[in-house]
Design an enzyme around this catalytic site. Structure first.
Site, PDB file in Angstrom:
ATOM      1  N   GLY A   1       9.130   0.046  -9.736  1.00  0.00           N
ATOM      2  CA  GLY A   1      11.201  -0.791  -8.883  1.00  0.00           C
ATOM      3  C   GLY A   1      10.126  -1.205  -7.234  1.00  0.00           C
ATOM      4  O   GLY A   1      10.529  -0.937  -6.987  1.00  0.00           O
ATOM      5  N   ASP A  21       8.935 -10.738   1.152  1.00  0.00           N
ATOM      6  CA  ASP A  21       9.131  -8.309   1.281  1.00  0.00           C
ATOM      7  C   ASP A  21       8.775  -8.122   3.029  1.00  0.00           C
ATOM      8  O   ASP A  21       8.145  -7.392   3.077  1.00  0.00           O
ATOM      9  CB  ASP A  21       7.853  -8.359   0.481  1.00  0.00           C
ATOM     10  CG  ASP A  21       7.364  -7.138   0.206  1.00  0.00           C
ATOM     11  OD1 ASP A  21       8.908  -6.108   0.129  1.00  0.00           O
ATOM     12  OD2 ASP A  21       6.250  -5.995   0.135  1.00  0.00           O
ATOM     13  N   ARG A  69       3.248   7.008   0.894  1.00  0.00           N
ATOM     14  CA  ARG A  69       2.629   6.710   1.183  1.00  0.00           C
ATOM     15  C   ARG A  69       1.416   5.709   2.628  1.00  0.00           C
ATOM     16  O   ARG A  69       2.535   6.026   3.628  1.00  0.00           O
ATOM     17  CB  ARG A  69       3.576   4.952   0.777  1.00  0.00           C
ATOM     18  CG  ARG A  69       2.673   3.974   0.958  1.00  0.00           C
ATOM     19  CD  ARG A  69       3.295   2.787  -0.103  1.00  0.00           C
ATOM     20  NE  ARG A  69       2.797   1.030   0.484  1.00  0.00           N
ATOM     21  CZ  ARG A  69       3.065   0.336   0.012  1.00  0.00           C
ATOM     22  NH1 ARG A  69       4.234   0.473  -1.312  1.00  0.00           N
ATOM     23  NH2 ARG A  69       2.651  -0.930   0.665  1.00  0.00           N
TER      24      ARG A  69
HETATM   25  C1  SPV Z   1       5.035  -3.382  -3.842  1.00  0.00           C
HETATM   26  O1  SPV Z   1       4.718  -3.834  -5.566  1.00  0.00           O
HETATM   27  O2  SPV Z   1       6.012  -3.991  -3.859  1.00  0.00           O
HETATM   28  C2  SPV Z   1       4.503  -3.149  -3.464  1.00  0.00           C
HETATM   29  C3  SPV Z   1       2.894  -3.245  -3.745  1.00  0.00           C
HETATM   30  O3  SPV Z   1       4.935  -2.093  -1.889  1.00  0.00           O
HETATM   31  S1  SPV Z   1       2.222  -4.610  -2.337  1.00  0.00           S
HETATM   32  O4  SPV Z   1       2.676  -5.007  -2.447  1.00  0.00           O
HETATM   33  O5  SPV Z   1       0.597  -4.249  -2.908  1.00  0.00           O
HETATM   34  O6  SPV Z   1       2.749  -3.477  -1.036  1.00  0.00           O
HETATM   35 MG    MG Z   2       6.281  -2.524  -1.753  1.00  0.00          MG
END
Ligand code: SPV
Ligand code: MG
Length: 290
Positions: A41, A54, A155
């Site tokens: 997710g 993000d 993590r």
């Molecule tokens: C995500 O898929 O939201 C992750 C992996 O946390 S990354 O985008 O590579 O950090």
């Molecule tokens: Mg992430």
């Protein structure tokens, strides 16, 4: 078997699990259909699907709603990306049970400050919290879980923040000792050398979790052969596939001025109806509609 137990037993048995990213229930159904062991997710995918960075722009409830909706139409272990936990250890004490109740099997919490920035972008803000602050977050998660099989994954973003492997190892060991069931170590190096050096020096039994987006040369067979990795996560390949397909088809429709020559094998309306779970509704109709 519940999803947490399924994941926990696979980890205990040393069966490396493959997890594909999801951003909505339809993508989750396609991941199950393709035969991945787990659903990831992803915060990156969810924020991308809203066309925002993000970086904790979306509230945690949006992610929790996505998890609940996905859990309601799937059976595969679902791993929730909690970013930094949307606050401190106290926040996690309240949030974690909500994720558990939503049907997820595992959570991943990362050791960056809130609000986080995305990991794979060059020159992003990558600031870590103190080790003891993050140990508190892991302990708060472990204390909050109701199902003993629920999996808490710590993590470390030490390598993402440009810190040395020694620091990443110290952090990962501290988090495992604080009770994490697995440790995700992320790297954005374009070769697997950094991750391989980390894995080589990992001497605890706690399984590792890798996200090989930046170093795709390292395939599943290579990772399995390391004998220390419990889960490999494909972190963003659902949203990238969707974007790739939409771009290609939209461009074609504009170029050809219509939908009269879509490619062979293009998804039919009936395929979508099937993915919507139409069969179940027809059963209910037959049984109960008068
Ligand atoms: C995500 O898929 O939201 C992750 C992996 O946390 S990354 O985008 O590579 O950090
Ligand atoms: Mg992430």
């Amino acid at each position: 078997m519940n999803r947490s137990r399924q994941l926990r037993e696979a980890l205990k048995a040393g069966h490396m699990q493959t997890a594909m990213a999801v951003h909505n229930p339809l993508s989750a159904r396609l991941v199950e259909e393709a035969g991945f062991d787990c659903l990831w997710g992803s915060g990156f995918e969810l924020s991308a699907s809203y066309a925002v960075p993000d970086a904790n722009i979306l509230p945690f409830g949006t992610h929790l709603d996505m998890m609940r909706a996905i859990a309601s139409v799937t059976t595969t272990p679902l791993i929730a990306d909690l970013d930094t936990g949307f606050g401190n250890a106290v926040t996690l004490g309240y949030i974690l049970p909500q994720y558990e109740a939503a049907g997820v099997a595992a959570v991943v919490v990362e050791d960056k400050t809130f609000p986080k920035d995305t990991s794979l972008r060059e020159n992003a803000r990558q600031v870590l919290v103190d080790v003891d602050t993050f140990e508190g977050k892991i302990r708060a998660c472990k204390a909050a879980q109701k199902n003993p099989d629920f999996v808490v994954i710590a993590r470390t973003e030490a390598l993402i923040a440009g810190l040395p492997i020694d620091t990443a190892l110290e952090r990962a060991q501290a988090y495992a000792n604080a009770g994490a069931d697995a440790v995700l170590v992320h790297s954005k190096q374009k070769t697997p050398d950094e991750i391989l050096a980390f894995v080589e020096r990992w001497d605890l039994n706690t399984p590792l979790v890798l996200v090989p987006t930046a170093y795709p040369q390292l395939n599943e067979a290579d990772i399995r052969a390391l004998n220390k990795v419990g889960i490999v996560i494909y972190g963003n390949h659902a949203i990238r596939s969707a974007t790739w397909a939409m771009r290609a088809i939209f461009r074609q429709i504009r170029e050809q001025g219509g939908i009269h020559c879509l490619p062979d094998g293009f998804t039919s309306v009936n395929e979508i109806i099937e993915l919507q779970g139409d069969a179940k509704m027809r059963d209910l109709e037959r049984l109960y509609l008068r």
